[in-house]
Design an enzyme around this catalytic site. Structure first.
Site, short mmCIF file in Angstrom:
data_model
loop_
_atom_site.label_atom_id
_atom_site.label_comp_id
_atom_site.label_asym_id
_atom_site.label_seq_id
_atom_site.Cartn_x
_atom_site.Cartn_y
_atom_site.Cartn_z
N ASP A 70 8.78 2.71 1.38
CA ASP A 70 8.16 3.53 2.18
C ASP A 70 7.63 3.21 3.90
OD1 ASP A 70 5.41 3.82 3.02
OD2 ASP A 70 4.37 3.45 1.24
N PHE B 169 0.61 -1.21 0.06
CA PHE B 169 -0.32 -0.06 -0.16
C PHE B 169 0.85 1.26 0.12
CE2 PHE B 169 -2.15 3.45 1.93
CZ PHE B 169 -3.60 3.15 1.02
N LYS C 258 2.58 9.73 8.79
CA LYS C 258 2.15 9.07 9.30
C LYS C 258 2.23 9.96 11.18
CE LYS C 258 -0.58 5.81 8.12
NZ LYS C 258 -0.85 4.72 6.59
C1 LIG Z 1 -1.08 5.18 5.10
C2 LIG Z 1 -0.29 5.29 4.25
C3 LIG Z 1 0.62 5.66 3.52
C4 LIG Z 1 -0.58 6.60 2.82
O1 LIG Z 1 -0.57 7.87 3.36
P1 LIG Z 1 -1.45 9.47 3.38
O2 LIG Z 1 -0.85 9.74 4.56
O3 LIG Z 1 -3.04 8.77 3.49
O4 LIG Z 1 -2.09 9.52 1.70
C5 LIG Z 1 1.38 4.84 2.15
N1 LIG Z 1 1.78 4.66 2.30
C6 LIG Z 1 1.63 3.25 3.75
C7 LIG Z 1 2.67 2.42 4.17
C8 LIG Z 1 1.40 4.03 4.58
O5 LIG Z 1 0.35 3.19 5.76
#
Ligand SMILES: *Cc1c(COP(=O)(O)O)cnc(C)c1O
Length: 393
Positions: A214, A128, A243
């Site tokens: 990420d 994700f 986050k």
């Molecule tokens: C939450 C998340 C995102 C997206 O972040 P947003 O602030 O909602 O755009 C991307 N990568 C990972 C691994 C995430 O947990």
């Protein structure tokens, strides 16, 4: 409720009026234990006094100017993140998806500089990376992509936690980068083999690929290190954060090293709000508080405690496939879809999450103490036992 909001969220029938530490209160003064932290955001708990003070102080001094000018707090935050991560420099955005957009743009620009006209980024199944067009295209979940075709080109899907599959791409001259989560959060708290990232690093070095991590969910102490790659002796070339960085104040960051750190020149990328004084002062307070309160080692201890007690509580229960996690990113995989557990927990005033259909995910604030942890463990264990006893596989 009126329908002036778009229907893109499935919302639970509760809303909160205030919070403190691990606790939230609804409009009827009912108290809830938050074991989700707004999905890995409020790691210091709700309204941490030091973060609140930083926000208030900065709001009275200066909220926004522009990246047309120098921004003292942005520079200070960059210095701090670079010192903690071993990376070289930082671009600030407002969300995780935007941080990943920056990473993707950096990879493409490095490729073009190297004469690769059709650059490809290797991405994983179950991943994700966000909801913007490029990041949903990079995401390995058809539900996130469905209805939004045509997808952005330039991503090659690979199995997660499979070094041999990545190695086969060595003969593809268009590959410029690998983009991965150190642990797949949304994908079901999926932990790869302990040496996976180290092996990917070796492969990236050999093939001159950028290793892009990420860490939007895993970063800022969540796994018991500042960044999850620090469990191994490696550095990525590009690192994305969001986050927990602002404990709820929107901020994202893309950090880079080497070629990736030098590629974006004036005019090639930007963000109006990115790195504004308010967000940066809040994030500085977050990082300082994690340090001052010893929350990295506390997270290691509490994470181990959660795993050990869940394993005791759930030992020998047939429907429990696995109890796993690192630090306070925790997952309990069942042998059947278990979304109803979220509502059942809510009824007991506990906030949890289910992801990838069958995985109960807990992301408690890093400040959680043992008594609060026991409460979470006891409620969740009982709910799981009841659920497995009363639902068909
Ligand atoms: C939450 C998340 C995102 C997206 O972040 P947003 O602030 O909602 O755009 C991307 N990568 C990972 C691994 C995430 O947990």
């Amino acid at each position: 409720m009126s329908n002036t909001l778009m229907s893109n969220y499935g919302r639970l029938a509760v809303q909160f009026s205030h919070g403190h530490g691990v606790w939230l209160w609804d409009a009827h003064q009912q108290r809830y234990l938050d074991a989700l932290s707004g999905i890995a955001v409020c790691s210091l708990g709700h309204c941490h006094p030091k973060v609140t003070a930083a926000i208030c102080e900065q709001a009275q001094r200066l909220v926004h100017t522009s990246n047309v000018y120098g921004i003292e707090r942005q520079q200070a935050l960059a210095d701090k993140l670079v010192a903690l991560s071993g990376m070289e420099n930082v671009f600030f955005a407002n969300s995780g998806a935007e941080a990943n957009e920056a990473a993707i743009k950096i990879a493409r620009k490095v490729a073009h500089q190297r004469g690769i006209d059709n650059p490809q980024i290797l991405v994983a199944t179950g991943s994700f990376h966000g909801r913007t067009m490029a990041t949903l295209s990079a995401t390995g979940n058809p539900k996130v992509q469905m209805g939004f075709e045509p997808l952005v080109q330039g991503f090659i899907r690979m199995p997660y936690d499979n070094v041999a599959a990545l190695a086969e791409q060595a003969k593809n001259p268009d590959v410029i980068a690998v983009l991965l989560e150190p642990i797949q959060g949304e994908g079901g708290v999926r932990l790869p083999a302990p040496d996976y990232l180290t092996q990917v690093r070796v492969l990236c070095d050999k093939n001159h690929w950028l290793m892009m991590l990420d860490e939007i969910q895993t970063g800022i102490g969540r796994t018991g290190q500042w960044f999850a790659y620090q469990h191994q002796a490696i550095l990525p070339d590009v690192l994305t954060l969001a986050k927990a960085l602002g404990n709820g104040v929107p901020i994202g960051a893309c950090l880079a090293r080497g070629d990736a750190a030098q590629i974006l020149q004036a005019g090639s990328h930007g963000s109006t709000f990115g790195g504004n004084p308010l967000a940066c002062h809040a994030a500085l307070a977050v990082l300082n508080t994690i340090e001052d309160e010893g929350l990295i080692s506390h997270t290691q201890q509490m994470g181990a405690y959660f795993i050990q007690r869940f394993q005791q509580q759930l030992a020998g229960i047939a429907g429990v496939i696995a109890v796993r996690g690192q630090g306070l990113l925790l997952g309990i995989e069942l042998n059947r879809p278990c979304a109803p557990l979220v509502q059942q927990a809510l009824a007991q005033h506990l906030l949890i999450n289910v992801t990838a259909d069958k995985v109960v995910r807990l992301l408690p604030p890093l400040i959680i103490d043992e008594a609060q942890a026991n409460q979470v463990i006891d409620i969740v264990s009982d709910l799981i036992k009841n659920f497995l006893a009363n639902s068909g596989e």
